[in-house]
Write an enzyme that holds these catalytic residues in place. Structure first.
Site, PDB file in Angstrom:
ATOM      1  N   TYR B 140     -34.912  18.625  56.645  1.00  0.00           N
ATOM      2  CA  TYR B 140     -36.028  19.917  56.457  1.00  0.00           C
ATOM      3  C   TYR B 140     -35.739  20.523  55.196  1.00  0.00           C
ATOM      4  O   TYR B 140     -36.465  20.900  54.406  1.00  0.00           O
ATOM      5  CB  TYR B 140     -35.731  20.684  57.735  1.00  0.00           C
ATOM      6  CG  TYR B 140     -36.202  20.282  58.836  1.00  0.00           C
ATOM      7  CD1 TYR B 140     -37.802  19.943  59.235  1.00  0.00           C
ATOM      8  CD2 TYR B 140     -35.560  19.864  59.990  1.00  0.00           C
ATOM      9  CE1 TYR B 140     -38.091  19.330  60.412  1.00  0.00           C
ATOM     10  CE2 TYR B 140     -35.984  19.452  61.050  1.00  0.00           C
ATOM     11  CZ  TYR B 140     -37.000  19.035  61.222  1.00  0.00           C
ATOM     12  OH  TYR B 140     -37.611  18.510  62.373  1.00  0.00           O
ATOM     13  N   ASN B 163     -48.376  19.653  60.860  1.00  0.00           N
ATOM     14  CA  ASN B 163     -48.938  18.795  59.991  1.00  0.00           C
ATOM     15  C   ASN B 163     -50.229  18.245  60.460  1.00  0.00           C
ATOM     16  O   ASN B 163     -50.379  17.578  61.678  1.00  0.00           O
ATOM     17  CB  ASN B 163     -47.830  17.650  59.963  1.00  0.00           C
ATOM     18  CG  ASN B 163     -48.300  16.499  59.219  1.00  0.00           C
ATOM     19  OD1 ASN B 163     -49.582  16.459  58.394  1.00  0.00           O
ATOM     20  ND2 ASN B 163     -47.779  15.090  59.314  1.00  0.00           N
ATOM     21  N   CYS B 171     -43.971  13.231  58.860  1.00  0.00           N
ATOM     22  CA  CYS B 171     -43.309  14.210  59.269  1.00  0.00           C
ATOM     23  C   CYS B 171     -42.306  13.817  60.297  1.00  0.00           C
ATOM     24  O   CYS B 171     -41.194  14.499  60.237  1.00  0.00           O
ATOM     25  CB  CYS B 171     -44.057  15.311  59.711  1.00  0.00           C
ATOM     26  SG  CYS B 171     -45.270  14.990  61.266  1.00  0.00           S
ATOM     27  N   HIS B 172     -42.588  12.674  61.010  1.00  0.00           N
ATOM     28  CA  HIS B 172     -41.456  12.034  62.014  1.00  0.00           C
ATOM     29  C   HIS B 172     -40.017  11.853  61.165  1.00  0.00           C
ATOM     30  O   HIS B 172     -39.144  11.501  61.850  1.00  0.00           O
ATOM     31  CB  HIS B 172     -41.853  10.971  62.743  1.00  0.00           C
ATOM     32  CG  HIS B 172     -42.194   9.762  61.821  1.00  0.00           C
ATOM     33  ND1 HIS B 172     -43.628   9.686  61.156  1.00  0.00           N
ATOM     34  CD2 HIS B 172     -41.689   8.572  61.810  1.00  0.00           C
ATOM     35  CE1 HIS B 172     -43.905   8.579  60.642  1.00  0.00           C
ATOM     36  NE2 HIS B 172     -42.818   7.963  60.872  1.00  0.00           N
ATOM     37  N   GLU B 198     -39.753   2.121  62.744  1.00  0.00           N
ATOM     38  CA  GLU B 198     -39.260   1.718  61.505  1.00  0.00           C
ATOM     39  C   GLU B 198     -37.932   1.649  61.373  1.00  0.00           C
ATOM     40  O   GLU B 198     -37.551   1.227  60.070  1.00  0.00           O
ATOM     41  CB  GLU B 198     -39.755   3.166  60.756  1.00  0.00           C
ATOM     42  CG  GLU B 198     -41.007   3.758  60.652  1.00  0.00           C
ATOM     43  CD  GLU B 198     -41.291   4.803  59.887  1.00  0.00           C
ATOM     44  OE1 GLU B 198     -40.493   5.062  59.021  1.00  0.00           O
ATOM     45  OE2 GLU B 198     -42.509   5.240  59.975  1.00  0.00           O
TER      46      GLU B 198
END
Lengths: 157, 211
Positions: B140, B163, B171-172, B198
């Protein structure tokens, strides 16, 4: 001013508008008229100043589209009749009494036609009919009465 | 009187109406006429049903089903344009890329973004977030710094929480410097799923071990 997403108007009112248009112009032209109505409404939508009478606003547009369609079909019919043997001009033999009545409703002046439909197809009070036809409550009452009188005269003829 | 009014109230009887056909015809004609300012459709994803909304400028909104559809559409009407129409075909490109992403065959989205729903500091944070690549994470604080306010980590977290285009604006991939995966607007389970998808965190571990 906060306007709801246009799709919510379509989802809420398209079916009833279609019914109004079937009554106004007949089943064949109703679908086209509905598309014309919704497209016109969509075009003008972001410029609307008043979000409180959206349904009445849609019906006013539908009424105008119906009037255009009726004029167009009358014009077509009279063009079709040029040079036609007058013997073929009789009413189609299979038209039922109901259909004949609706043909006459569609031939009423626009405000009378719309007022009669709102009154008898949708069972609306005169105040609401006035809002949907862009007239006062009193004028709506008058339009229904005059429309009915005219229809009755033609039936009796 | 009744001999007229009765048939008047009974008609028009024989007029079937196909609401879906009428709505898609309208969507098509509105699109051709340049009147469909916001078009939306749905996608069934491993994270549940997603609402996908696009404008002529690009992807403007993705919503998880925990947000009420009515709310999402109202927000689009107020924040972008009231000409919001259900036009799933218009969202096909975005939906295909999302499907590829969930299937593991697509690692970088190639979709223009319409940032209309975001402004100010949040816009800076989300633009920075959009540059964090697949499989990586950032903090962040790093996103706050990219947006010009290195000490505004908490404000960056708030911006990420709302978002409007999750998954595509990833944003994850933004996590707390202190460890763990942190919160997520769509729910922490979804964040974990995406990070595992991912390979950013091992699939067998509930979260990144605390330092």
């Amino acid at each position: 001013m906060r306007l709801p997403p246009f799709q919510s108007l379509v989802d809420a009112h398209a079916s009833e508008l279609h019914r109004f248009l079937v009554a106004s112009v007949g089943p064949t032209d109703a679908e086209d008229c509905l598309q014309e109505t919704l497209l016109s409404a969509l075009r003008a939508y972001p410029r609307l100043r008043d979000a409180t009478h959206l349904r009445a606003w849609l019906y006013t547009i539908a009424q105008h589209k119906a009037t255009d369609a009726v004029r167009r079909s009358v014009r077509h019919r009279s063009e079709d009749l040029d040079g036609v043997n007058p013997g073929h001009l009789a009413e189609p033999p299979h038209e039922s009494a109901d259909e004949a009545l609706w043909t006459r409703v569609r031939a009423l002046p626009p405000k009378q036609r719309a007022a009669v439909i709102h009154r008898f197809v949708f069972d609306l009070a005169y105040k609401e009919i006035g809002m949907r036809t862009g007239t006062s409550e009193e004028a709506a009452r008058q339009n229904v009465a005059t429309g009915l009188r005219r229809l009755r005269m033609e039936v009796d003829r | 009187m009744t001999e007229l009014e009765h048939p008047l109230s009974r008609l028009p009887a024989s007029a079937p109406f196909d609401a879906n056909a009428a709505a898609s015809m309208l969507a098509q004609r509105a699109t051709e006429g340049g009147l469909a300012d916001v078009a939306y459709g749905w996608l069934d994803s491993p994270l549940g049903k997603l609402i996908v909304a696009v404008t002529p400028r690009g992807l403007v909104r993705i919503a998880y089903e925990r947000e009420a559809e009515e709310e999402v559409l109202r927000e689009l009407a107020e924040g972008v344009s009231p000409r919001v129409l259900r036009a799933p075909q218009r969202t096909d490109v975005a939906r295909r890329e999302l499907e590829g992403y969930f299937a593991g065959t697509l690692r970088a989205f190639d979709l223009p973004i319409d940032w209309t729903l975001v402004d100010g500091f949040a816009l800076g944070v989300l633009r920075a977030t959009a540059r964090v690549p697949f499989g990586h994470v950032a903090t962040y604080g790093e996103m706050a710094a990219s947006a010009g306010s290195p000490r505004a980590a908490r404000a960056a977290g708030n911006a990420l929480h709302i978002n409007p285009i999750p998954i595509v604006v990833p944003c994850h991939r933004i996590v707390p410097a202190s460890g763990g995966i942190g919160g997520y607007g769509g729910g922490e389970d979804r964040k974990k799923f995406l990070l595992e998808l991912e390979g950013a965190i091992p699939a067998w571990e509930p979260s990144r071990p605390r330092q």
